[in-house]
Design an enzyme around this catalytic site. Structure first.
Site, mmCIF file in Angstrom:
data_model
loop_
_atom_site.group_PDB
_atom_site.id
_atom_site.type_symbol
_atom_site.label_atom_id
_atom_site.label_comp_id
_atom_site.label_asym_id
_atom_site.label_seq_id
_atom_site.Cartn_x
_atom_site.Cartn_y
_atom_site.Cartn_z
ATOM 1 N N HIS A 327 -77.447 -35.710 33.291
ATOM 2 C CA HIS A 327 -76.612 -34.575 33.667
ATOM 3 C C HIS A 327 -77.315 -33.599 34.603
ATOM 4 C CE1 HIS A 327 -74.183 -35.072 29.693
ATOM 5 N NE2 HIS A 327 -73.785 -35.894 30.628
ATOM 6 N N ASN A 328 -78.558 -33.293 34.336
ATOM 7 C CA ASN A 328 -79.273 -32.241 35.067
ATOM 8 C C ASN A 328 -80.408 -32.844 35.878
ATOM 9 O OD1 ASN A 328 -77.591 -30.526 33.654
ATOM 10 N ND2 ASN A 328 -79.161 -29.777 32.268
ATOM 11 N N PRO A 376 -68.980 -36.661 26.799
ATOM 12 C CA PRO A 376 -68.900 -36.367 25.360
ATOM 13 C C PRO A 376 -67.964 -35.222 25.029
ATOM 14 C CG PRO A 376 -70.871 -35.395 26.290
ATOM 15 C CD PRO A 376 -70.216 -36.152 27.404
ATOM 16 N N MET A 379 -67.857 -32.739 18.341
ATOM 17 C CA MET A 379 -67.588 -32.962 16.911
ATOM 18 C C MET A 379 -66.153 -33.386 16.624
ATOM 19 S SD MET A 379 -69.910 -30.147 14.890
ATOM 20 C CE MET A 379 -69.177 -28.696 15.600
ATOM 21 N N HIS A 402 -69.357 -33.437 33.113
ATOM 22 C CA HIS A 402 -70.310 -33.945 32.114
ATOM 23 C C HIS A 402 -69.867 -33.663 30.680
ATOM 24 C CE1 HIS A 402 -71.708 -29.947 31.102
ATOM 25 N NE2 HIS A 402 -72.796 -30.361 30.492
ATOM 26 N N GLY A 405 -66.937 -28.328 28.724
ATOM 27 C CA GLY A 405 -67.272 -27.011 29.255
ATOM 28 C C GLY A 405 -66.974 -25.907 28.262
#
Length: 479
Positions: A327-328, A376, A379, A402, A405
């Site tokens: 992601h980063n 993703p 939960m 990703h 948000g």
């Protein structure tokens, strides 16, 4: 509506920040949001997207994905590509958790095999993988081993018995980013990283046992080895204290470099250096080392997940790696700009690479269908598997969102949400959650995030990545 007076809608789900929004913008900003999602867009995220557009050598436009929210320098969900001759590299465009990423394991088990045992299984995973703020690993690496981790990433883990060679073929960059130099990593970063290799960490990091609920594209899902009812395990974590310290160290270096090279900053958090400079090369070498640490970390955790399942079922439970995405990170890639192929340094801050079919960077097994993209949830919400597209290459330099948000800060979540109540509500829905403390659950409750189905609808509708499968949680271990 916060964005009504500041953005121009140029097409469905595409909003433009014009270059006259603020002085110094070299290109427009493009934000990808539905009419519904734009209602919650923060003014600060617009400002950050515009600030990125002021950086030297930026190509086409500064971008923000539909999971956009305020970050450090770049917004979370920010993407920007820079010409390698005239552009810059900025730690603020990568982030503090270098190569925070997600990997997905597909299992031979079906949901009916797992649901009766979900409490025992999540307890086994929680026991197998250290988690929580400041968590330390079950083993230690010495300085020489740590240097090899920084240099070779997931390959070090596999060569030392944590996984199989096939895992490397299904990692972005094969789990080993070239150009890493452990000598460019400070002693403080090494000291922070040494005891944490093989740990989940805290915040939004998690291990999740899931069920493939729905398949949208049968052919691509088959290529990815996914089918309805199948059990998967998703791992979300990054480079821990090592990556955080690398970023901290080089933000200071880049603040000096910005002054040295006469770069006008509209936000100090965008401190940067020309890509040809020694400071930029040192940062890239250290950042790559941090990215490799993260791939090794997820590789070790994957091994312990496999062990936990096999130990519980008292047999070898096959769990193949579908893919592992970062992601980063900032990466050197070739893209077409105005009909000409150019070498670019692409920053993805809280954004995921999503390369199209045919790209050599995509594993051979997936090259005909495109790179797997793993998005993703949180939960109680779904997660998605998507695939990269040619449209994405043209529109976003092969990038997509990703996650969902955040819409609520961690401090606000702790004030307004009770973790034990979230845990109870999820249990009523059949989802078991294990965490070091209730506060960790409150901080990451489903309601602190945007609706992931809406976010995915934007990227799928725009064609910057296409839906393949929807996964729903069975049991979650939180960091």
């Amino acid at each position: 509506m916060v964005a009504a007076d500041k953005l121009k809608k140029i097409s469905e789900d595409v909003w433009e920040i014009p270059t006259d929004y603020k002085p110094g913008m070299n290109v427009p900003g493009h934000i990808f949001l539905s009419d519904r999602l734009i209602e919650g867009l923060e003014s600060g995220a617009i400002d950050q997207t515009a600030n990125v557009a002021t950086l030297p050598g930026i190509q086409r436009y500064s971008m923000a994905m539909p999971d956009v929210h305020i970050g450090y320098g770049f917004p979370i969900g920010g993407v920007a590509a820079f010409d390698t001759e005239t552009g810059v590299i900025s730690p603020g465009g990568v982030g503090f958790d270098i190569n925070c990423g997600v990997r997905l394991l597909r299992s031979e088990l079906m949901a009916d095999d797992v649901k009766p045992h979900k409490v025992d299984l999540i307890n086994a995973l929680y026991e197998a993988v250290p988690s929580g703020l400041g968590s330390e690993s079950k083993f230690r690496v010495n300085d020489a081993q740590l240097a090899e981790v920084f240099r070779t990433g997931a390959r070090w883990a596999v060569e030392n018995g944590y996984g199989v060679k096939a895992d490397l073929e299904h990692c972005e960059e094969n789990g080993e980013m070239k150009g890493a130099d452990p000598a460019k990593v400070s002693k403080k970063a090494r000291d922070r990283g040494r005891p944490q290799l093989g740990t989940l960490g805290s915040g939004n990091h998690f291990l999740e046992i899931q069920k493939v609920e729905k398949i949208y594209d049968e052919a691509v899902a088959k290529a990815f080895g996914l089918k309805e009812g199948q059990v998967t395990v998703m791992i979300h974590c990054g480079s821990r204290g090592a990556g955080h310290q690398i970023c901290t160290d080089y933000v200071k270096t880049m603040e000096q470099a910005s002054r040295k090279y006469g770069i006008k900053l509209y936000d100090r958090q965008l401190a940067c250096a020309p890509l040809s400079s020694p400071e930029a090369k040192d940062y890239f070498a250290a950042m790559a080392a941090g990215a490799n640490y993260a791939w090794a970390n997820r590789q070790i955790i994957s091994h312990w997940v496999r062990e936990a399942f096999s130990k519980y079922y008292k047999r070898d439970v096959r769990m193949d790696l579908v893919y592992d995405v970062a992601h980063n990170v900032a990466k050197f890639e070739e893209h077409e700009v105005d009909g000409v192929k150019k070498a670019l340094c692409v920053h993805r801050k809280g954004a995921t690479r999503a390369f199209a079919p045919g790209r050599s960077e995509v594993p051979v097994a997936y090259r005909d269908v495109g790179q797997p993209v793993i998005i993703p949830g949180s939960m109680g919400s779904a997660s998605y598997v998507l695939a990269g597209t040619q449209r994405g290459m043209e529109l976003t330099f092969g990038s997509t969102c990703h996650g969902a948000g955040r819409v609520m800060s961690r401090s606000a979540a702790l004030k307004d949400i009770r973790g034990n109540e979230v845990k109870r509500q999820l249990l009523e829905r059949g989802i078991v959650v294990k965490a070091p403390k209730d506060a960790a659950i409150a901080e990451e409750a489903p309601e602190v995030y945007k609706e992931i189905d809406e976010v995915i609808a934007v990227v799928d509708g725009l064609g910057i990545s296409k839906k393949v499968a929807r996964l729903v949680p069975i049991a979650v271990a939180k960091g």
